[in-house]
Design an enzyme around this catalytic site. Structure first.
Site, PDB file in Angstrom:
ATOM      1  N   ASP A 147       0.839  -1.207   0.000  1.00 18.38           N
ATOM      2  CA  ASP A 147       0.000   0.000   0.000  1.00 18.38           C
ATOM      3  C   ASP A 147       0.870   1.252   0.000  1.00 18.38           C
ATOM      4  O   ASP A 147       1.542   1.549   0.995  1.00 18.38           O
ATOM      5  CB  ASP A 147      -0.881  -0.009   1.252  1.00 18.38           C
ATOM      6  CG  ASP A 147      -1.844   1.168   1.280  1.00 18.38           C
ATOM      7  OD1 ASP A 147      -2.900   1.064   0.638  1.00 18.38           O
ATOM      8  OD2 ASP A 147      -1.529   2.193   1.929  1.00 18.38           O
ATOM      9  N   TYR A 149       2.768   9.865  -0.096  1.00 20.82           N
ATOM     10  CA  TYR A 149       3.826   9.292   0.757  1.00 20.82           C
ATOM     11  C   TYR A 149       5.208   9.527   0.134  1.00 20.82           C
ATOM     12  O   TYR A 149       6.224   9.272   0.777  1.00 20.82           O
ATOM     13  CB  TYR A 149       3.653   7.781   0.986  1.00 20.82           C
ATOM     14  CG  TYR A 149       2.361   7.343   1.613  1.00 20.82           C
ATOM     15  CD1 TYR A 149       1.481   8.243   2.209  1.00 20.82           C
ATOM     16  CD2 TYR A 149       2.001   5.996   1.604  1.00 20.82           C
ATOM     17  CE1 TYR A 149       0.287   7.809   2.757  1.00 20.82           C
ATOM     18  CE2 TYR A 149       0.818   5.559   2.166  1.00 20.82           C
ATOM     19  CZ  TYR A 149      -0.050   6.469   2.725  1.00 20.82           C
ATOM     20  OH  TYR A 149      -1.229   6.026   3.269  1.00 20.82           O
ATOM     21  N   LYS A 158      -2.701   6.031  -4.338  1.00 19.56           N
ATOM     22  CA  LYS A 158      -3.847   6.894  -3.990  1.00 19.56           C
ATOM     23  C   LYS A 158      -3.683   8.290  -4.565  1.00 19.56           C
ATOM     24  O   LYS A 158      -2.577   8.838  -4.595  1.00 19.56           O
ATOM     25  CB  LYS A 158      -3.982   6.999  -2.464  1.00 19.56           C
ATOM     26  CG  LYS A 158      -3.837   5.686  -1.732  1.00 19.56           C
ATOM     27  CD  LYS A 158      -4.223   5.780  -0.277  1.00 19.56           C
ATOM     28  CE  LYS A 158      -3.833   4.513   0.465  1.00 19.56           C
ATOM     29  NZ  LYS A 158      -2.456   4.515   1.003  1.00 19.56           N
ATOM     30  N   HIS A 186      -7.770   9.374  -2.060  1.00 19.80           N
ATOM     31  CA  HIS A 186      -7.197   9.330  -0.705  1.00 19.80           C
ATOM     32  C   HIS A 186      -8.146   9.896   0.362  1.00 19.80           C
ATOM     33  O   HIS A 186      -8.256   9.327   1.458  1.00 19.80           O
ATOM     34  CB  HIS A 186      -5.858  10.076  -0.708  1.00 19.80           C
ATOM     35  CG  HIS A 186      -4.878   9.591   0.303  1.00 19.80           C
ATOM     36  ND1 HIS A 186      -3.528   9.606   0.094  1.00 19.80           N
ATOM     37  CD2 HIS A 186      -5.053   9.060   1.541  1.00 19.80           C
ATOM     38  CE1 HIS A 186      -2.912   9.112   1.161  1.00 19.80           C
ATOM     39  NE2 HIS A 186      -3.813   8.780   2.053  1.00 19.80           N
TER      40      HIS A 186
HETATM   41  N1  LIG Z   1      -5.787   5.990   3.507  1.00 15.39           N
HETATM   42  C1  LIG Z   1      -5.360   6.720   4.502  1.00 15.39           C
HETATM   43  O1  LIG Z   1      -5.837   7.836   4.727  1.00 15.39           O
HETATM   44  C2  LIG Z   1      -4.264   6.187   5.371  1.00 15.39           C
HETATM   45  C3  LIG Z   1      -3.940   6.836   6.568  1.00 15.39           C
HETATM   46  C4  LIG Z   1      -2.933   6.290   7.349  1.00 15.39           C
HETATM   47  C5  LIG Z   1      -2.279   5.122   6.965  1.00 15.39           C
HETATM   48  N2  LIG Z   1      -2.589   4.532   5.765  1.00 15.39           N
HETATM   49  C6  LIG Z   1      -1.895   3.281   5.332  1.00 15.39           C
HETATM   50  O2  LIG Z   1      -2.032   2.321   6.376  1.00 15.39           O
HETATM   51  C7  LIG Z   1      -0.739   1.807   6.711  1.00 15.39           C
HETATM   52  C8  LIG Z   1      -0.688   1.356   8.158  1.00 15.39           C
HETATM   53  O3  LIG Z   1      -0.977   2.408   9.021  1.00 15.39           O
HETATM   54  P1  LIG Z   1       0.143   3.158   9.906  1.00 15.39           P
HETATM   55  O4  LIG Z   1       1.470   3.003   9.281  1.00 15.39           O
HETATM   56  O5  LIG Z   1      -0.382   4.521  10.146  1.00 15.39           O
HETATM   57  O6  LIG Z   1       0.060   2.421  11.324  1.00 15.39           O
HETATM   58  P2  LIG Z   1       0.083   0.904  11.850  1.00 15.39           P
HETATM   59  O7  LIG Z   1       0.348  -0.030  10.746  1.00 15.39           O
HETATM   60  O8  LIG Z   1      -1.123   0.725  12.693  1.00 15.39           O
HETATM   61  O9  LIG Z   1       1.327   0.942  12.854  1.00 15.39           O
HETATM   62  C9  LIG Z   1       2.628   1.119  12.376  1.00 15.39           C
HETATM   63  C10 LIG Z   1       3.543   1.214  13.602  1.00 15.39           C
HETATM   64  O10 LIG Z   1       3.443   0.001  14.347  1.00 15.39           O
HETATM   65  C11 LIG Z   1       4.743  -0.558  14.534  1.00 15.39           C
HETATM   66  N3  LIG Z   1       4.556  -2.006  14.472  1.00 15.39           N
HETATM   67  C12 LIG Z   1       4.231  -2.757  13.393  1.00 15.39           C
HETATM   68  N4  LIG Z   1       4.085  -4.042  13.732  1.00 15.39           N
HETATM   69  C13 LIG Z   1       4.322  -4.123  15.056  1.00 15.39           C
HETATM   70  C14 LIG Z   1       4.349  -5.192  15.982  1.00 15.39           C
HETATM   71  N5  LIG Z   1       4.078  -6.450  15.594  1.00 15.39           N
HETATM   72  N6  LIG Z   1       4.650  -4.903  17.282  1.00 15.39           N
HETATM   73  C15 LIG Z   1       4.933  -3.644  17.677  1.00 15.39           C
HETATM   74  N7  LIG Z   1       4.928  -2.578  16.853  1.00 15.39           N
HETATM   75  C16 LIG Z   1       4.623  -2.817  15.549  1.00 15.39           C
HETATM   76  C17 LIG Z   1       5.591   0.002  13.411  1.00 15.39           C
HETATM   77  O11 LIG Z   1       6.944   0.100  13.805  1.00 15.39           O
HETATM   78  P3  LIG Z   1       8.127  -0.662  12.989  1.00 15.39           P
HETATM   79  O12 LIG Z   1       8.087  -0.161  11.570  1.00 15.39           O
HETATM   80  O13 LIG Z   1       9.357  -0.224  13.719  1.00 15.39           O
HETATM   81  O14 LIG Z   1       7.843  -2.134  13.118  1.00 15.39           O
HETATM   82  C18 LIG Z   1       4.992   1.400  13.252  1.00 15.39           C
HETATM   83  O15 LIG Z   1       5.527   2.287  14.205  1.00 15.39           O
HETATM   84  C19 LIG Z   1       0.189   2.997   6.396  1.00 15.39           C
HETATM   85  O16 LIG Z   1       1.541   2.635   6.378  1.00 15.39           O
HETATM   86  C20 LIG Z   1      -0.393   3.427   5.077  1.00 15.39           C
HETATM   87  O17 LIG Z   1       0.049   2.563   4.040  1.00 15.39           O
HETATM   88  C21 LIG Z   1      -3.582   5.032   4.988  1.00 15.39           C
END
Ligand SMILES: NC(=O)c1ccc[n+]([C@@H]2O[C@H](COP(=O)([O-])OP(=O)(O)OC[C@H]3O[C@@H](n4cnc5c(N)ncnc54)[C@H](OP(=O)(O)O)[C@@H]3O)[C@@H](O)[C@H]2O)c1
Length: 280
Positions: A47, A52, A77, A110
């Site tokens: 994704d 980004y 997006k 987005h």
């Molecule tokens: N459409 C939208 O508006 C929108 C908005 C926000 C996000 N997104 C997408 O959604 C994806 C995921 O959301 P996000 O990146 O905001 O947050 P997330 O996936 O909920 O959390 C990411 C965080 O969790 C940590 N992490 C991952 N696996 C873990 C585990 N097993 N144990 C402990 N910590 C862990 C990662 O650190 P490490 O990297 O150090 O493991 C990072 O700091 C984004 O990357 C993006 O692609 C879309």
């Protein structure tokens, strides 16, 4: 070690794995290595987003991997500042150029940006780009039911998927029910609530202990049992593997219910309510 991840089929026929890799903040060579490691571990859905600024990073990882392009599912997006029809078409072409790709598997609007109110133009551009073979499946992020009804009324075409903020503190029950009725796939962004206090939650910890799993694994299993695709981001090989090692246990109805009770009306991470929040 490479794990197989189950797949779901969207209403337009595209299949997607139920877990993908989020890439927000994965950039440059480090990002390429992290994405390649994820693909080696078994991830097939990646994704990214124009905003980004890492479509190139994703593209480089795709070039480097031995996994054939047709086995991968790449999402990008369209940013809010390019919703007008002509700008949307140009942006899709620029996204492809940045990723060095012939097509995206999935391209999403987005944010709806309802005050700007030209997301129907953006949708028409996605519909046409799909006809021209630049995109295989078209969807949205952060759209409320009223926004998706508007799209369908104006163009006759509904999104295949809606990517929304979804985690135990904000479980989006009403929106998920609406998606199910309309056969629109729910996809969870920030499925681990960005590693916030949810990863210290005592209720989830006790469920995790009972299954000999981690809190993150219980949360990602919960997404799967809700019927949502999740896209946890991790730069670490260990956590990438941990996050897809969730298909050897299941949560009972009681456990699902205990997690459902953790939701809060104000549980969004950054108070980004798509009815009013806009992103460009
Ligand atoms: N459409 C939208 O508006 C929108 C908005 C926000 C996000 N997104 C997408 O959604 C994806 C995921 O959301 P996000 O990146 O905001 O947050 P997330 O996936 O909920 O959390 C990411 C965080 O969790 C940590 N992490 C991952 N696996 C873990 C585990 N097993 N144990 C402990 N910590 C862990 C990662 O650190 P490490 O990297 O150090 O493991 C990072 O700091 C984004 O990357 C993006 O692609 C879309």
């Amino acid at each position: 070690m490479s794990l197989a991840i189950p797949e779901v089929k969207l209403h337009d026929g595209l299949t997607l794995p139920v877990i993908g890799l989020g890439t927000y903040k994965l950039k440059g060579n480090e990002g390429v290595n992290a994405i390649n490691n994820a693909i080696d571990t078994g991830y097939r859905l990646i994704d990214t987003a124009y905003n980004y600024e890492n479509e190139g990073t994703v593209g480089k990882a795709i070039q480097r991997t031995a996994v054939p392009r047709e086995e991968l599912r790449i999402t990008s997006k369209l940013p809010g500042r390019y919703h007008s029809y002509d700008q949307a078409i140009r942006t899709i072409q620029e996204s492809l150029y940045r990723g060095n790709l012939d097509y995206y598997d999935l391209y999403l609007i987005h944010w709806p940006n309802p005050k700007q109110d030209i997301y129907v133009e953006a949708w028409q551009a996605l519909i046409d780009a799909k006809k021209w073979g630049l995109i295989r499946s078209i969807g949205v992020c952060n759209f409320l039911p009223e926004h998706m009804e508007h799209l369908e009324k104006e163009t006759g075409i509904k999104p295949s998927i809606n990517q929304i903020e979804l985690h135990p503190f904000f479980n989006q029950e009403q929106q998920r029910i609406w998606h199910e009725e309309k056969n629109i796939q729910t996809e969870s962004w920030s499925p681990l609530a960005r590693a916030s206090e949810v990863l210290q939650n005592e209720t989830i910890r006790s469920i995790a202990d009972d299954h000999n799993k981690t809190i993150s694994q219980v949360i990602l299993r919960w997404h799967y049992q809700l019927g949502a695709i999740s896209i946890p981001k991790s730069s670490s090989p260990e956590r990438q593997l941990e996050n897809i090692s969730i298909f050897d246990f299941s949560l009972s109805d009681t456990e699902m219910g205990r997690i459902a009770e953790l939701t809060r009306p104000n549980g969004r991470i950054n108070d980004q309510d798509p009815a009013t929040y806009e992103e460009f």
